[in-house]
Scaffold this motif. Structure first.
Motif, PDB file in Angstrom:
ATOM      1  N   MET A   1       0.852  -1.196   0.000  1.00 42.37           N
ATOM      2  CA  MET A   1       0.000   0.000   0.000  1.00 42.37           C
ATOM      3  C   MET A   1       0.887   1.245   0.000  1.00 42.37           C
ATOM      4  O   MET A   1       1.794   1.360   0.817  1.00 42.37           O
ATOM      5  CB  MET A   1      -0.902   0.012   1.249  1.00 42.37           C
ATOM      6  CG  MET A   1      -1.842   1.207   1.301  1.00 42.37           C
ATOM      7  SD  MET A   1      -2.737   1.339   2.885  1.00 42.37           S
ATOM      8  CE  MET A   1      -3.693  -0.183   2.856  1.00 42.37           C
ATOM      9  N   GLU A  25       0.078  -5.986   4.652  1.00 43.91           N
ATOM     10  CA  GLU A  25       0.455  -4.996   3.650  1.00 43.91           C
ATOM     11  C   GLU A  25       1.885  -4.498   3.884  1.00 43.91           C
ATOM     12  O   GLU A  25       2.292  -4.261   5.019  1.00 43.91           O
ATOM     13  CB  GLU A  25      -0.494  -3.801   3.683  1.00 43.91           C
ATOM     14  CG  GLU A  25      -1.876  -4.069   3.130  1.00 43.91           C
ATOM     15  CD  GLU A  25      -1.906  -4.108   1.617  1.00 43.91           C
ATOM     16  OE1 GLU A  25      -0.857  -3.825   0.981  1.00 43.91           O
ATOM     17  OE2 GLU A  25      -2.969  -4.428   1.063  1.00 43.91           O
ATOM     18  N   LYS A 108      -1.589  -2.197  -5.133  1.00 41.02           N
ATOM     19  CA  LYS A 108      -3.016  -2.413  -5.365  1.00 41.02           C
ATOM     20  C   LYS A 108      -3.887  -1.419  -4.605  1.00 41.02           C
ATOM     21  O   LYS A 108      -5.099  -1.377  -4.814  1.00 41.02           O
ATOM     22  CB  LYS A 108      -3.399  -3.838  -4.964  1.00 41.02           C
ATOM     23  CG  LYS A 108      -2.736  -4.906  -5.834  1.00 41.02           C
ATOM     24  CD  LYS A 108      -3.159  -6.297  -5.412  1.00 41.02           C
ATOM     25  CE  LYS A 108      -2.484  -7.358  -6.295  1.00 41.02           C
ATOM     26  NZ  LYS A 108      -2.865  -8.740  -5.891  1.00 41.02           N
ATOM     27  N   SER A 109      -3.283  -0.648  -3.714  1.00 47.18           N
ATOM     28  CA  SER A 109      -4.066   0.312  -2.933  1.00 47.18           C
ATOM     29  C   SER A 109      -3.207   1.505  -2.550  1.00 47.18           C
ATOM     30  O   SER A 109      -1.978   1.439  -2.565  1.00 47.18           O
ATOM     31  CB  SER A 109      -4.634  -0.357  -1.677  1.00 47.18           C
ATOM     32  OG  SER A 109      -3.586  -0.867  -0.873  1.00 47.18           O
ATOM     33  N   THR A 111      -3.482   5.318   0.133  1.00 49.17           N
ATOM     34  CA  THR A 111      -4.210   6.090   1.129  1.00 49.17           C
ATOM     35  C   THR A 111      -3.415   7.352   1.420  1.00 49.17           C
ATOM     36  O   THR A 111      -2.377   7.603   0.786  1.00 49.17           O
ATOM     37  CB  THR A 111      -4.439   5.258   2.412  1.00 49.17           C
ATOM     38  OG1 THR A 111      -5.282   6.003   3.294  1.00 49.17           O
ATOM     39  CG2 THR A 111      -3.128   4.936   3.126  1.00 49.17           C
ATOM     40  N   GLU A 130     -11.527   7.930  -3.838  1.00 47.90           N
ATOM     41  CA  GLU A 130     -12.250   6.842  -4.509  1.00 47.90           C
ATOM     42  C   GLU A 130     -12.340   7.100  -6.011  1.00 47.90           C
ATOM     43  O   GLU A 130     -12.243   6.154  -6.816  1.00 47.90           O
ATOM     44  CB  GLU A 130     -13.632   6.692  -3.886  1.00 47.90           C
ATOM     45  CG  GLU A 130     -13.577   6.105  -2.468  1.00 47.90           C
ATOM     46  CD  GLU A 130     -14.893   6.223  -1.721  1.00 47.90           C
ATOM     47  OE1 GLU A 130     -15.861   6.754  -2.319  1.00 47.90           O
ATOM     48  OE2 GLU A 130     -14.951   5.797  -0.548  1.00 47.90           O
ATOM     49  N   GLY A 133      -8.993   6.270  -7.388  1.00 47.06           N
ATOM     50  CA  GLY A 133      -8.779   4.833  -7.306  1.00 47.06           C
ATOM     51  C   GLY A 133      -9.410   4.120  -8.497  1.00 47.06           C
ATOM     52  O   GLY A 133      -8.796   3.227  -9.105  1.00 47.06           O
ATOM     53  N   ILE A 138      -7.045   0.981  -8.779  1.00 47.31           N
ATOM     54  CA  ILE A 138      -6.544   0.569  -7.467  1.00 47.31           C
ATOM     55  C   ILE A 138      -7.549   0.982  -6.389  1.00 47.31           C
ATOM     56  O   ILE A 138      -8.454   1.784  -6.646  1.00 47.31           O
ATOM     57  CB  ILE A 138      -5.154   1.185  -7.158  1.00 47.31           C
ATOM     58  CG1 ILE A 138      -5.207   2.714  -7.266  1.00 47.31           C
ATOM     59  CG2 ILE A 138      -4.089   0.631  -8.080  1.00 47.31           C
ATOM     60  CD1 ILE A 138      -3.890   3.390  -6.939  1.00 47.31           C
ATOM     61  N   THR A 139      -7.385   0.461  -5.194  1.00 44.72           N
ATOM     62  CA  THR A 139      -8.307   0.738  -4.094  1.00 44.72           C
ATOM     63  C   THR A 139      -7.817   1.904  -3.246  1.00 44.72           C
ATOM     64  O   THR A 139      -6.632   1.985  -2.923  1.00 44.72           O
ATOM     65  CB  THR A 139      -8.454  -0.501  -3.188  1.00 44.72           C
ATOM     66  OG1 THR A 139      -8.939  -1.595  -3.973  1.00 44.72           O
ATOM     67  CG2 THR A 139      -9.415  -0.232  -2.048  1.00 44.72           C
ATOM     68  N   CYS A 141      -7.975   3.343   0.339  1.00 43.47           N
ATOM     69  CA  CYS A 141      -8.317   2.989   1.712  1.00 43.47           C
ATOM     70  C   CYS A 141      -8.524   4.274   2.510  1.00 43.47           C
ATOM     71  O   CYS A 141      -7.654   5.142   2.522  1.00 43.47           O
ATOM     72  CB  CYS A 141      -7.211   2.155   2.346  1.00 43.47           C
ATOM     73  SG  CYS A 141      -6.979   0.557   1.561  1.00 43.47           S
TER      74      CYS A 141
END
Length: 360
Positions: A1, A25, A108-109, A111, A130, A133, A138-139, A141
């Motif tokens: 992350m 992570e 993959k994420s 924040t 979001e 993302g 990708i996500t 968080c």
């Protein structure tokens, strides 16, 4: 992350919470903050983030300091309030670059520590994160670590780690608006042409926190304590003799009741001469060199390469022994014999500075 980091106070707590909640992570810090001004403040905040990440064992990547692109992005929004449209653009830009970096690294994420800042809008940050993302596949968080006394815990950890705590968000416009509302002089934006380090300047803080790193590496313990003092900044000054500008070095804590005065030398005792009005005083470069042990060839050389601020204060006290004397004191090549005109704007104000106390 990938974790976008804005400052050490937020990240030191946020990274530890992420590690608890996402134990599988691999966390990578990403310091991308071209909104932070001036550049010396950027370096100071980065220095603290590097120290925090080193303590926590977190890899850190520094993003580009593309300040011009940031200024271009927020053009027209200079007077927006905190949490207004300028802040939204600022978040968007930093999140966009962070999301792109995460995708580039194959993460993959992503924040951001902005989520834990009590001065930021959590819904605003979540919405933009979001959206980006989805754009980069990708996500985002968005944990809420402010709840359940999270902000208090964040402050406790920051104090325990002796982290530098900035007192403004970061950008030039936010700082200017904040200082205006506080009716305070924005001394953070004042850097003398000489490069001399001023009291409680960002440059002084940067030197102090670099010294702290050296002490820690050598195994010394210390305290950083605050002290209230009288600070001073010179905005500008111009001396004319017989209408002709002449070089003059203005000593620290020189003030003038108004921005302009005129007169003639009225008397002289020893190295000190004085104007016949407004408490303006003079000394010569020869006297300055003699009393300080320096060897400046000209006043111009002194203006552009003065000794440390503390040394100049000591020199001032040698001529004006009262610690409460705020008279203007100038160093000139020779004492003027013609009529003098002085224009000057300086600020004397209460301030708070940090000081290092070595324990062992």
């Amino acid at each position: 992350m990938l974790v976008h980091i804005c400052c050490a106070v937020d990240s030191h707590y946020f990274l530890q919470k992420l590690r608890e909640d996402y134990p599988d992570e691999r966390l990578i810090g990403f310091f991308y903050d071209p909104n932070i001004h001036p550049y010396s403040e950027y370096r100071l905040r980065l220095l603290e983030v590097e120290r925090s990440c080193r303590q926590l064992g977190i890899e850190l990547i520094e993003g580009p300091y593309d300040a011009k692109a940031w200024f271009d992005a927020v053009r027209g929004l200079e007077n927006e309030p905190e949490k207004g449209r300028r802040c939204a653009v600022c978040f968007d830009r930093r999140f966009e670059v962070s999301a792109a970096k995460a995708a580039e690294l194959g993460e993959k994420s992503f924040t951001s520590t902005l989520l834990t800042s009590p001065k930021k809008s959590l819904p605003q940050l979540r919405t933009e994160g979001e959206r980006l993302g989805e754009k980069y596949g990708i996500t985002f968080c968005a944990p809420d670590y402010r709840k359940a006394s999270g902000t208090q815990e964040q402050n406790r950890l920051a104090k325990e780690a002796k982290l530098y705590r900035q007192d403004y968000c970061g950008c030039l416009y936010g700082l200017t608006i904040q200082r205006s509302e506080q009716k305070k002089f924005a001394d953070e934006l004042q850097v003398p042409i000489s490069g001399q380090i001023q009291p409680e300047s960002i440059e002084e803080r940067l030197a102090l926190y670099k010294q702290r790193l050296d002490l820690e590496e050598e195994g010394h313990d210390y305290h950083i304590v605050k002290e209230r003092f009288l600070n001073w900044r010179l905005e500008w000054g111009l001396l004319r003799v017989g209408k002709v500008p002449v070089p003059a070095h203005i000593l620290p804590y020189s003030t003038l009741k108004r921005a302009f005065t005129r007169g003639r030398i009225d008397g002289k005792i020893g190295p000190l001469a004085w104007l016949n009005r407004d408490e303006v005083k003079f000394t010569t470069l020869n006297e300055y060199n003699r009393l300080t042990g320096r060897n400046y060839p000209s006043v111009t050389a002194l203006i552009f390469d003065p000794p440390p601020f503390s040394e100049e204060v000591t020199f001032r006290k040698s001529l004006l022994p009262s610690p409460y004397d705020l008279s203007t004191l100038l160093v000139v090549e020779t004492l003027p014999k013609q009529k003098i005109e002085l224009s000057m704007k300086a600020h004397c104000f209460e301030d708070v500075r940090e000081r290092m106390i070595l324990i062992n």
